[in-house]
Motif scaffolding. Structure first.
Motif, PDB file in Angstrom:
ATOM      1  N   ARG A  40      27.287 -34.239  63.123  1.00 30.48           N
ATOM      2  CA  ARG A  40      27.228 -35.690  63.325  1.00 30.48           C
ATOM      3  C   ARG A  40      27.061 -36.368  61.957  1.00 30.48           C
ATOM      4  O   ARG A  40      26.075 -36.139  61.275  1.00 30.48           O
ATOM      5  CB  ARG A  40      26.059 -36.057  64.239  1.00 30.48           C
ATOM      6  N   GLN A  79      31.747 -35.339  64.450  1.00 29.67           N
ATOM      7  CA  GLN A  79      31.472 -36.507  65.283  1.00 29.67           C
ATOM      8  C   GLN A  79      31.047 -37.639  64.359  1.00 29.67           C
ATOM      9  O   GLN A  79      30.000 -37.558  63.715  1.00 29.67           O
ATOM     10  CB  GLN A  79      30.355 -36.240  66.305  1.00 29.67           C
ATOM     11  N   VAL A  81      29.414 -40.997  63.546  1.00 25.19           N
ATOM     12  CA  VAL A  81      28.420 -41.911  64.107  1.00 25.19           C
ATOM     13  C   VAL A  81      28.556 -43.227  63.354  1.00 25.19           C
ATOM     14  O   VAL A  81      28.104 -43.340  62.209  1.00 25.19           O
ATOM     15  CB  VAL A  81      26.992 -41.347  63.946  1.00 25.19           C
ATOM     16  N   LYS A  96      19.858 -39.670  64.572  1.00 22.81           N
ATOM     17  CA  LYS A  96      21.099 -40.107  65.201  1.00 22.81           C
ATOM     18  C   LYS A  96      22.294 -39.470  64.501  1.00 22.81           C
ATOM     19  O   LYS A  96      23.413 -39.524  65.005  1.00 22.81           O
ATOM     20  CB  LYS A  96      21.217 -41.634  65.154  1.00 22.81           C
ATOM     21  N   ALA A  97      22.035 -38.905  63.317  1.00 27.70           N
ATOM     22  CA  ALA A  97      23.081 -38.226  62.551  1.00 27.70           C
ATOM     23  C   ALA A  97      22.461 -37.043  61.826  1.00 27.70           C
ATOM     24  O   ALA A  97      21.261 -37.032  61.527  1.00 27.70           O
ATOM     25  CB  ALA A  97      23.716 -39.182  61.551  1.00 27.70           C
ATOM     26  N   ASP A  98      23.293 -36.039  61.549  1.00 26.07           N
ATOM     27  CA  ASP A  98      22.822 -34.869  60.812  1.00 26.07           C
ATOM     28  C   ASP A  98      22.867 -35.107  59.305  1.00 26.07           C
ATOM     29  O   ASP A  98      22.004 -34.622  58.566  1.00 26.07           O
ATOM     30  CB  ASP A  98      23.683 -33.644  61.159  1.00 26.07           C
TER      31      ASP A  98
END
Length: 268
Positions: A40, A79, A81, A96-98
């Motif tokens: 992400r 993905q 974001v 919410k994100a890596d």
């Protein structure tokens, strides 16, 4: 609304995820990313040419292609974001994100909150003006309105360097700041050279000249602190793709110039 923010407040606005009480979450580990086969990545899709969408609403841009390259090299699905400039780090801190790949400059203030990889690109913070503008130096900004994207390095630098009496108007992203320029709200833009290049190409009647270079900074991938495996793997992939020239191909495609030699040299 026109106003000025004290540099120290702007510099630490990224601390909002902590000081503002946002619930912090443990970032995904490299093991979890590999298990889920999904990376992400937070990217601002309103920051051309780093992140944007084409006429089919497909995400494109140098950061988008860099994120795809990193995910492919890792062997997982990407993905995206979507985020804003101001929310890049909060998205990372709240899991919410890596990682963040979104024209994120390495700064001392940000490094207190997140970790950075080695640079994969660079960026300059500049002030561009309409071609007939008399502005040539920072002192010429007194009494004039400068637009910029909130929370960016450009915002930080113009806040720090503009003399008292400068009106700074901040928009949520580069796209809305560009609209302010093209609609005539201002003819002075604190931004990046590549964004001026994209603006000039799309709106030749509103073409701008870069008159002032405020700073030069390296762009890196933002990683949550205490997640060394992700950081180490990102560094490994950046080095490999600097060495094989793929990151330079992406940069040149969108910025019409090669990566700086000191960035390329990190590939070994």
């Amino acid at each position: 609304m026109t106003y000025r923010i004290k540099p120290v407040l702007l510099a630490f606005s990224i601390m909002g995820a902590i000081c503002g009480g946002l619930p912090l979450a443990s970032a995904n580990t490299l093991e979890q990313v590999m298990e889920q086969k999904l990376l992400r990545v937070a990217i601002d899709l309103n920051a051309p040419p780093y992140g944007m969408t084409d006429d089919k609403m497909t995400a494109i841009g140098s950061d988008v292609e860099t994120a795809n390259l990193i995910a492919d090299s890792l062997g997982v699905k990407l993905q995206i974001v979507p985020t804003t400039q101001a929310n890049r780090i909060p998205f990372l801190l709240t899991n919410k994100a890596d990682v963040v790949i979104s024209s994120l400059s390495i700064t001392e203030e940000r490094a207190r909150v997140v970790d950075f990889t080695i640079p994969y690109a660079d960026n300059k913070a500049v002030i561009a003006v309409s071609k007939d503008s008399p502005v040539k130096e920072l002192k010429d900004l007194v009494g004039k309105t400068v637009v910029t994207a909130r929370g960016t390095t450009n915002d930080q630098q113009v806040t720090k360097q503009a003399p008292p009496g400068t009106n700074i108007v901040r928009f949520e992203n580069d796209a809305t700041a560009i609209t302010a320029i093209t609609s005539g709200q201002s003819s002075i833009f604190a931004t990046a050279p590549s964004i001026i290049g994209a603006l000039n190409q799309k709106y030749p009647a509103k073409a701008m000249d870069i008159r002032i270079v405020m700073s030069s900074a390296k762009l890196a991938i933002g990683v949550a602190k205490n997640n060394p495996e992700i950081k180490e793997k990102m560094n490994e992939l950046i080095r490999a793709n600097l060495k094989n020239g793929k990151l330079n191909e992406i940069y040149k495609k969108y910025h019409q110039t090669d990566l700086p030699a000191d960035v390329v040299a990190l590939g070994g």
